[in-house]
Write a protein that holds these residues in place. Structure first.
Motif, PDB file in Angstrom:
ATOM      1  N   GLU A 135      61.791  56.978  37.926  1.00 41.44           N
ATOM      2  CA  GLU A 135      62.045  55.896  36.979  1.00 41.44           C
ATOM      3  C   GLU A 135      61.840  54.541  37.647  1.00 41.44           C
ATOM      4  O   GLU A 135      62.250  54.303  38.781  1.00 41.44           O
ATOM      5  CB  GLU A 135      63.476  55.996  36.447  1.00 41.44           C
ATOM      6  CG  GLU A 135      63.785  54.979  35.363  1.00 41.44           C
ATOM      7  CD  GLU A 135      65.211  55.083  34.863  1.00 41.44           C
ATOM      8  OE1 GLU A 135      65.487  54.623  33.741  1.00 41.44           O
ATOM      9  OE2 GLU A 135      66.060  55.609  35.607  1.00 41.44           O
ATOM     10  N   ARG A 136      61.218  53.637  36.911  1.00 46.60           N
ATOM     11  CA  ARG A 136      60.958  52.307  37.442  1.00 46.60           C
ATOM     12  C   ARG A 136      62.171  51.404  37.247  1.00 46.60           C
ATOM     13  O   ARG A 136      62.878  51.492  36.251  1.00 46.60           O
ATOM     14  CB  ARG A 136      59.768  51.681  36.734  1.00 46.60           C
ATOM     15  CG  ARG A 136      58.425  52.256  37.120  1.00 46.60           C
ATOM     16  CD  ARG A 136      57.352  51.691  36.219  1.00 46.60           C
ATOM     17  NE  ARG A 136      57.481  52.186  34.859  1.00 46.60           N
ATOM     18  CZ  ARG A 136      56.882  51.640  33.802  1.00 46.60           C
ATOM     19  NH1 ARG A 136      56.157  50.564  33.954  1.00 46.60           N
ATOM     20  NH2 ARG A 136      57.021  52.164  32.606  1.00 46.60           N
ATOM     21  N   ALA A 137      62.381  50.526  38.217  1.00 45.68           N
ATOM     22  CA  ALA A 137      63.390  49.485  38.058  1.00 45.68           C
ATOM     23  C   ALA A 137      62.824  48.371  37.180  1.00 45.68           C
ATOM     24  O   ALA A 137      61.600  48.260  36.990  1.00 45.68           O
ATOM     25  CB  ALA A 137      63.791  48.943  39.422  1.00 45.68           C
ATOM     26  N   ALA A 138      63.723  47.545  36.638  1.00 43.99           N
ATOM     27  CA  ALA A 138      63.292  46.458  35.760  1.00 43.99           C
ATOM     28  C   ALA A 138      62.383  45.506  36.526  1.00 43.99           C
ATOM     29  O   ALA A 138      62.724  45.002  37.591  1.00 43.99           O
ATOM     30  CB  ALA A 138      64.509  45.715  35.227  1.00 43.99           C
ATOM     31  N   GLY A 139      61.197  45.272  35.986  1.00 46.92           N
ATOM     32  CA  GLY A 139      60.254  44.369  36.614  1.00 46.92           C
ATOM     33  C   GLY A 139      59.437  44.973  37.735  1.00 46.92           C
ATOM     34  O   GLY A 139      58.601  44.286  38.335  1.00 46.92           O
ATOM     35  N   GLU A 140      59.654  46.242  38.050  1.00 52.58           N
ATOM     36  CA  GLU A 140      58.914  46.877  39.139  1.00 52.58           C
ATOM     37  C   GLU A 140      57.466  47.134  38.720  1.00 52.58           C
ATOM     38  O   GLU A 140      57.205  47.647  37.631  1.00 52.58           O
ATOM     39  CB  GLU A 140      59.574  48.194  39.533  1.00 52.58           C
ATOM     40  CG  GLU A 140      58.873  48.935  40.664  1.00 52.58           C
ATOM     41  CD  GLU A 140      59.511  50.277  40.972  1.00 52.58           C
ATOM     42  OE1 GLU A 140      58.966  51.010  41.817  1.00 52.58           O
ATOM     43  OE2 GLU A 140      60.555  50.587  40.353  1.00 52.58           O
ATOM     44  N   GLU A 141      56.547  46.788  39.591  1.00 51.47           N
ATOM     45  CA  GLU A 141      55.131  46.979  39.291  1.00 51.47           C
ATOM     46  C   GLU A 141      54.722  48.413  39.615  1.00 51.47           C
ATOM     47  O   GLU A 141      55.083  48.949  40.659  1.00 51.47           O
ATOM     48  CB  GLU A 141      54.297  45.997  40.111  1.00 51.47           C
ATOM     49  CG  GLU A 141      52.814  46.058  39.781  1.00 51.47           C
ATOM     50  CD  GLU A 141      52.007  45.045  40.578  1.00 51.47           C
ATOM     51  OE1 GLU A 141      50.762  45.073  40.490  1.00 51.47           O
ATOM     52  OE2 GLU A 141      52.639  44.232  41.296  1.00 51.47           O
ATOM     53  N   VAL A 142      53.970  49.001  38.707  1.00 56.55           N
ATOM     54  CA  VAL A 142      53.524  50.380  38.883  1.00 56.55           C
ATOM     55  C   VAL A 142      52.217  50.399  39.664  1.00 56.55           C
ATOM     56  O   VAL A 142      51.260  49.697  39.318  1.00 56.55           O
ATOM     57  CB  VAL A 142      53.330  51.074  37.516  1.00 56.55           C
ATOM     58  CG1 VAL A 142      52.846  52.495  37.706  1.00 56.55           C
ATOM     59  CG2 VAL A 142      54.628  51.054  36.728  1.00 56.55           C
ATOM     60  N   GLN A 143      52.185  51.186  40.720  1.00 56.31           N
ATOM     61  CA  GLN A 143      50.954  51.353  41.475  1.00 56.31           C
ATOM     62  C   GLN A 143      50.014  52.299  40.732  1.00 56.31           C
ATOM     63  O   GLN A 143      50.440  53.314  40.179  1.00 56.31           O
ATOM     64  CB  GLN A 143      51.261  51.909  42.873  1.00 56.31           C
ATOM     65  CG  GLN A 143      52.162  51.025  43.711  1.00 56.31           C
ATOM     66  CD  GLN A 143      51.531  49.688  44.028  1.00 56.31           C
ATOM     67  OE1 GLN A 143      50.321  49.607  44.284  1.00 56.31           O
ATOM     68  NE2 GLN A 143      52.334  48.637  44.004  1.00 56.31           N
ATOM     69  N   GLU A 144      48.735  51.975  40.747  1.00 57.55           N
ATOM     70  CA  GLU A 144      47.747  52.779  40.024  1.00 57.55           C
ATOM     71  C   GLU A 144      47.746  54.230  40.497  1.00 57.55           C
ATOM     72  O   GLU A 144      47.623  55.161  39.685  1.00 57.55           O
ATOM     73  CB  GLU A 144      46.364  52.154  40.210  1.00 57.55           C
ATOM     74  CG  GLU A 144      45.228  52.897  39.525  1.00 57.55           C
ATOM     75  CD  GLU A 144      45.166  52.641  38.027  1.00 57.55           C
ATOM     76  OE1 GLU A 144      44.424  53.355  37.344  1.00 57.55           O
ATOM     77  OE2 GLU A 144      45.871  51.709  37.559  1.00 57.55           O
TER      78      GLU A 144
END
Length: 524
Positions: free
Chosen positions: A29-38
């Motif tokens: 799960e991503r944190a708020a504002g975390e950028e997803v790596q391709e």
């Protein structure tokens, strides 16, 4: 007891109970504002046939395995007897292992970069406690074996490194040289060192590499029910492989014309029949599904059946063929039905009725006025997958804004891939007129569909749920939202558990459809 819906001819037909979907688990799960790596974006999901394991592949070429844990790690039967609720618990999974399946490559002859992205993952038959699976990128299929192995360690050595250090003999030495420094007083006796199992690790090993057989990008792989062969399909060809032979394959379907200017359609997906090892189906960019029998000839240029819905409205446009292209096909567990997904809708086909689908479900009808914009930003070419429940009573597929849709006989739900899946839920009214039975009865009047608007709100086309899978034996769905794997389970709604007279015995909703069609043809 399941509710009963009349089919209009006095015959009581069971419909499955309404399900209440709830959040179960999330991995990555991503944190708020975390950028997803391709490289972390999930590109493939697959349950094995037992439902005990789940595999995902990502754009970075990695394959991640999960295993079921609920009840399986409780070895004491007395504990199981005390916890009666365990039998009703939904499946839960935990991380098992991961490995790098594919690496980025460069084809120097064609000056072409080959991505490491995993396009498909398929489970093979397990044996001797080991797991086997196939994974593929655009060009190469690999056959993997994952097995627990004990890591061995050498102990009871004649030389004790702590003694040599204490005697000051290796103050200026390091590394392997210290092993050759003996105790100044010598040893009264020498003995052989012992090799013992230190710990158990999961060790993935690539057993076979199936390469150099496709000129175009591989879009599908599928295991055969014989447990010995599988197919790989690209835009123009389908090849048949033996699992144990990696340097030879047989081309069984070839749609490449002599002159490429005459090319009118390409292969988009292919899958073996779940029980008949000689039968497979493949879809095309023109919206057709062809069923072929490998017993007819070595090169299956001619099909045994073709499933195609003819447009009788006469309203064709520039986008007609684009949105008709089938992005995914799935056989039902019974092998009698095929589910297809194109850009706009889901279609359920009966293998015994080629002229039209027995059910149609609108998914993106609200996007029809926006097709020009979707074409300009290439969104119209997104390839959504589809899946069926193990009992064949429901179908599911993904959409934009990380939404996914679940359709049943009297229900159509929109859920969001988040910890609160019902936050943006839209449910179609449960009316008998929307039942599969009435839908099948109205096939001769036109293409009756189960319509559902997606909340009428705005949609984020940058977040899309392309990949999802349904557990083979339970109402559990795993879906990928970017780099996060969300899992949901369903419970029967209390209001659907009511007793109604006229119940008859049947094996799932799809059997009910066939019964309904037969009764109408016989005029009952």
């Amino acid at each position: 007891m399941s509710p009963v819906v009349s089919n209009g001819s006095g015959v009581g037909i069971i419909t499955p109970p309404t399900l209440d979907w709830k959040f179960s688990q999330v991995f990555g799960e991503r944190a708020a504002g975390e950028e997803v790596q391709e490289v972390d974006i999930i590109s493939a999901i697959e349950f094995d046939k037992s439902g005990e394991h789940l595999a995902t592949g990502d754009r970075g070429g990695r394959v991640v395995l999960f295993e079921r844990t609920d009840g399986n790690d409780r070895a004491i039967r007395k504990d199981l007897e005390k916890l009666d609720y365990l039998g009703n618990r939904h499946p839960e999974f935990r991380y098992k292992t991961e490995f790098q399946s594919h690496e980025p490559e460069f084809d120097y002859l064609k000056s072409l970069e080959i991505e490491e992205k995993i396009n498909k993952v398929r489970w093979c038959q397990s044996a001797n406690g080991a797991l086997f699976l196939l994974s593929t990128n655009d060009k190469t299929v690999k056959y993997w074996k994952v097995q627990e192995k004990k890591v061995k360690k050498i102990c009871d050595m004649n030389i004790d490194s702590s003694d040599t250090v204490a005697n000051g003999r290796i103050d200026s030495q390091s590394g392997p040289a210290s092993d050759f420094v003996f105790h100044p007083g010598g040893y009264s006796s020498l003995h052989l060192p012992l090799v013992i199992g230190h710990e158990t690790n999961l060790v993935p090993r690539c057993r076979r590499v199936y390469a150099h057989a496709h000129d175009y990008h591989i879009n599908s792989i599928s295991n055969n029910s014989d447990g010995e062969t599988f197919i790989s399909a690209d835009d123009l060809r389908i090849n048949l492989w033996n699992l144990e032979i990696c340097n030879q394959s047989f081309n069984i379907v070839d749609v490449k014309p002599v002159n490429m200017e005459d090319l009118t359609e390409v292969i988009t997906s292919a899958e073996f029949h779940p029980t008949h090892c000689n039968t497979l189906a493949y879809s095309s960019s023109k919206g057709t599904v062809r069923l072929i029998d490998m017993r007819q000839s070595a090169l299956c240029d001619s099909h045994a059946k073709i499933f195609e819905e003819h447009d009788t409205s006469g309203s064709r446009s520039f986008f007609t063929e684009i949105i008709a292209s089938i992005s995914d096909i799935k056989f039902g567990k019974d092998g009698r039905h095929i589910l297809t997904r194109d850009y706009m809708m889901l279609k359920l086909w009966d293998l015994n009725m080629e002229s039209s689908p027995i059910a149609t479900f609108q998914v993106h009808e609200y996007l029809r006025p926006k097709l020009c914009d979707l074409y300009e930003n290439d969104t119209i070419f997104d390839k959504f997958e589809c899946c069926l429940s193990g009992d064949g009573t429901r179908v599911a597929t993904g959409s934009y804004s990380n939404l996914f849709r679940i359709f049943g006989s009297t229900e159509a739900m929109t859920l969001e891939a988040s910890k609160n899946p019902t936050r943006r839920q839209t449910q179609a009214p449960s009316k008998p007129s929307r039942s599969f039975a009435n839908l099948a009865r109205s096939r001769r009047r036109g293409a009756e569909t189960v319509n559902m608007e997606a909340n009428g709100g705005t949609h984020d086309f940058s977040t899309k749920l392309l990949h999802l899978a349904w557990h083979p034996t339970s109402n559990v769905i795993a879906c990928a939202a970017a780099n996060s794997l969300y899992m949901y389970y369903a419970e029967t709604c209390p209001q659907s558990e009511r007793s109604i007279h006229g119940i008859m015995d049947c094996h799932g909703l799809l059997w009910m459809l066939n019964f309904s069609l037969k009764t109408l043809q016989l005029g009952y």
